[in-house]
Scaffold this motif. Sequence first.
Motif, short mmCIF file in Angstrom:
data_model
loop_
_atom_site.label_atom_id
_atom_site.label_comp_id
_atom_site.label_asym_id
_atom_site.label_seq_id
_atom_site.Cartn_x
_atom_site.Cartn_y
_atom_site.Cartn_z
N ARG A 46 0.88 -1.37 -0.06
CA ARG A 46 0.12 0.03 -0.19
C ARG A 46 1.06 1.29 0.23
NH1 ARG A 46 -5.29 0.28 0.58
NH2 ARG A 46 -5.35 -1.69 1.64
N GLN A 48 1.16 5.16 -0.02
CA GLN A 48 0.73 6.30 0.64
C GLN A 48 1.20 7.50 -0.47
OE1 GLN A 48 -1.24 6.92 2.94
NE2 GLN A 48 -1.04 4.82 3.96
N GLN A 60 -3.21 3.20 -2.26
CA GLN A 60 -3.61 2.09 -3.16
C GLN A 60 -2.41 0.98 -3.05
OE1 GLN A 60 -4.67 3.72 -6.75
NE2 GLN A 60 -6.97 3.59 -6.34
N ARG A 61 -2.85 -0.07 -3.44
CA ARG A 61 -1.70 -1.26 -3.30
C ARG A 61 -1.32 -1.59 -4.89
NH1 ARG A 61 -0.56 -4.52 0.44
NH2 ARG A 61 -1.61 -4.64 2.17
#
Length: 355
Positions: A46, A48, A60-61
Amino acid sequence: MRISSRGQGEAGRERLTLTPETVDDLWHLSYVLEPGDLVSGDTTRRIQRDDDQMRDTGGQREHLSVTIEVSDVEFARFANRLRVGGEITGCSREDQLGHHHTLNVEAHDELTIEKQFKADQIERIEEAEEAADSPDVAIATVEEGEAYIHLVKEYGVDEYASFTKPTGKGEYSRPREELFAELGDALGHLDTDAIILAGPGFTKQDARDYIEEEYRNLADLITVVDTSSAGGRGVHEVLKRGAVEEVQDETRIAREAETIDELMERIADGAKAAYGIDEVQKAADFGAVEELLILDNRLRDERQGDGDWELDINDVIETVEQQGGEITVFSSDFQPGQQLDSFGGIAALLRYRLQ
């Protein structure tokens, strides 16, 4: 285990690219990887972002290729994965360098490992590679009113299913065939190459006759073995008698069961055996160790500095190997390993008795 390539890494490390193909392989790797090793693989993380729209969702991954310096390793047996945590030292995104990350390794995930491999660790990987062609074995034990199925794994034996059907006389008794039918149905759903059917008395013979008649596709897979009981004790008897070895050559846990029984017999007779770190070190210094027995989690703890032995276990292993002795690492998940733990996690079969 499938080894794709071997080569030299940096700082005298060996580089090994491999693919664990089973849960057993993941378990083996949990005893090979140590703090300070470098492990590379594909993962998701994930990320940032400095974006007002993304900040509220937590990022989001993204798919990344990372290299981490290992700090902790956990075999998550019931999740069928190996968790390898550490600091990111190489990454397809430079802004992730220095962050902590956990690789969740599952079967068929390719990894590259860089480390200074010890001889027993390479041997363990190579044995796992050879075991890829070993047949899968189920041990079914049965006696009046109950039956069990255990699956033979490299890391021990797992109970797959158990059945209880009161038989004989009484208000709640059921026909024996109901128990046999449940057992046969469960065995029929397994993808296994061999079935060892064991237990006391004639019940197992009746179970075999029923299964071979009603589940004919299983008939050629069944080998019958006499044991004094069903369940876990019956499984240990099967392993001790070498029944598994007839269908799965030199199975790890079968060797462990036989070896620990040999140790127990020698200790009981006051014969050629030593146990506990001090006695084993003494035997190694005298060149008396024929086979060194050591528990996997104790070996890992000592190598990681979490143990309580005052000496370096690697020195003991090196001494035994230089004198032609064998090294057997026991699984702590199986009964022979638990027996070895009661002797301090280390013991030895000796070439001659020490005074």
